[in-house]
Design a protein around this motif. Structure first.
Motif, PDB file in Angstrom:
ATOM      1  N   GLY A   1     -11.037  16.878 -15.804  1.00  0.00           N
ATOM      2  CA  GLY A   1     -12.429  17.245 -16.014  1.00  0.00           C
ATOM      3  C   GLY A   1     -12.714  17.697 -17.437  1.00  0.00           C
ATOM      4  N   ILE A   2     -12.020  17.085 -18.398  1.00  0.00           N
ATOM      5  CA  ILE A   2     -12.198  17.421 -19.814  1.00  0.00           C
ATOM      6  C   ILE A   2     -12.289  16.135 -20.624  1.00  0.00           C
ATOM      7  N   TYR A   3     -12.716  16.262 -21.870  1.00  0.00           N
ATOM      8  CA  TYR A   3     -12.662  15.147 -22.806  1.00  0.00           C
ATOM      9  C   TYR A   3     -12.516  15.701 -24.211  1.00  0.00           C
ATOM     10  N   PHE A   4     -12.233  14.808 -25.136  1.00  0.00           N
ATOM     11  CA  PHE A   4     -12.046  15.175 -26.533  1.00  0.00           C
ATOM     12  C   PHE A   4     -13.010  14.365 -27.397  1.00  0.00           C
ATOM     13  N   ILE A   5     -13.500  15.021 -28.455  1.00  0.00           N
ATOM     14  CA  ILE A   5     -14.255  14.314 -29.480  1.00  0.00           C
ATOM     15  C   ILE A   5     -13.433  14.364 -30.768  1.00  0.00           C
ATOM     16  N   SER A   6     -13.725  13.444 -31.666  1.00  0.00           N
ATOM     17  CA  SER A   6     -13.022  13.394 -32.943  1.00  0.00           C
ATOM     18  C   SER A   6     -14.031  13.610 -34.059  1.00  0.00           C
ATOM     19  N   ASP A   7     -13.687  14.493 -34.997  1.00  0.00           N
ATOM     20  CA  ASP A   7     -14.590  14.749 -36.126  1.00  0.00           C
ATOM     21  C   ASP A   7     -14.393  13.676 -37.192  1.00  0.00           C
ATOM     22  N   PRO A   8     -15.180  13.695 -38.262  1.00  0.00           N
ATOM     23  CA  PRO A   8     -15.081  12.638 -39.275  1.00  0.00           C
ATOM     24  C   PRO A   8     -13.711  12.507 -39.946  1.00  0.00           C
ATOM     25  N   ASP A   9     -12.883  13.553 -39.885  1.00  0.00           N
ATOM     26  CA  ASP A   9     -11.556  13.490 -40.491  1.00  0.00           C
ATOM     27  C   ASP A   9     -10.451  13.224 -39.477  1.00  0.00           C
TER      28      ASP A   9
ATOM     29  N   HIS B  93     -21.419  15.770 -22.590  1.00  0.00           N
ATOM     30  CA  HIS B  93     -20.754  14.476 -22.504  1.00  0.00           C
ATOM     31  C   HIS B  93     -21.714  13.352 -22.886  1.00  0.00           C
ATOM     32  N   GLU B  94     -22.923  13.382 -22.381  1.00  0.00           N
ATOM     33  CA  GLU B  94     -23.906  12.357 -22.720  1.00  0.00           C
ATOM     34  C   GLU B  94     -24.230  12.364 -24.213  1.00  0.00           C
ATOM     35  N   LYS B  95     -24.376  13.553 -24.779  1.00  0.00           N
ATOM     36  CA  LYS B  95     -24.669  13.673 -26.217  1.00  0.00           C
ATOM     37  C   LYS B  95     -23.530  13.084 -27.046  1.00  0.00           C
ATOM     38  N   HIS B  96     -22.296  13.458 -26.724  1.00  0.00           N
ATOM     39  CA  HIS B  96     -21.143  12.985 -27.482  1.00  0.00           C
ATOM     40  C   HIS B  96     -20.911  11.485 -27.278  1.00  0.00           C
ATOM     41  N   LYS B  97     -21.221  11.006 -26.081  1.00  0.00           N
ATOM     42  CA  LYS B  97     -21.126   9.567 -25.829  1.00  0.00           C
ATOM     43  C   LYS B  97     -22.127   8.820 -26.713  1.00  0.00           C
ATOM     44  N   ALA B  98     -23.350   9.326 -26.793  1.00  0.00           N
ATOM     45  CA  ALA B  98     -24.381   8.703 -27.637  1.00  0.00           C
ATOM     46  C   ALA B  98     -24.000   8.770 -29.113  1.00  0.00           C
ATOM     47  N   MET B  99     -23.317   9.835 -29.525  1.00  0.00           N
ATOM     48  CA  MET B  99     -22.873   9.966 -30.915  1.00  0.00           C
ATOM     49  C   MET B  99     -21.682   9.051 -31.217  1.00  0.00           C
ATOM     50  N   GLY B 100     -20.991   8.581 -30.178  1.00  0.00           N
ATOM     51  CA  GLY B 100     -19.828   7.719 -30.368  1.00  0.00           C
ATOM     52  C   GLY B 100     -18.590   8.449 -30.834  1.00  0.00           C
TER      53      GLY B 100
END
Length: 122
Positions: free
Chosen positions: A103-111, A86-93
């Motif tokens: 207790g989950i989250y989602f990240i979005s890729d460049p597309d 979570h901290e890594k993905h937060k820093a990546m934005g």
């Protein structure tokens, strides 16, 4: 008769940008590539933890983004260190949605594809 999962596919506009994102965000690396007339397929591996792969398809020359509709589909991955991820993905934005109650989250890729991040217990 038995079936096994083999891979999921995401079409991408910039293969190198996507490969960099998936390696940085999730540690997925290109296991192999297949070149065809006007396209490249890159199969990403989680390093042998599973046999499942993510196939990235790059159609050479395509410029317009893919229409993901309401993006009601996603890929889910489990991590052994949810807080660090979570901290890594937060820093990546790249966090696009959090469901603290579950207790989950989602990240979005460049597309714009969503990847659900699960803790080890889910």
């Amino acid at each position: 008769m038995k079936f096994q999962f083999a891979h999921n596919n995401f079409n991408v506009l910039d293969l190198e940008r996507s490969l960099k994102f998936y390696e940085e965000a999730l540690g997925f690396k290109s296991a192999r590539k297949l070149e065809g007339p006007g396209f490249t397929l890159a199969y990403l591996s989680d390093g042998g933890q599973t046999q499942h792969e993510l196939e990235l398809t790059w159609i050479h020359g395509r410029k317009e983004p893919y229409n993901l509709g309401e993006n009601e589909f996603h890929l889910a991955v489990r991590t052994d260190d949810f807080e660090a991820a979570h901290e890594k993905h937060k820093a990546m934005g790249c966090i696009c949605f959090e469901n603290e109650e579950m207790g989950i989250y989602f990240i979005s890729d460049p597309d714009g594809y969503w990847i659900e991040i699960l803790p080890p217990s889910m």
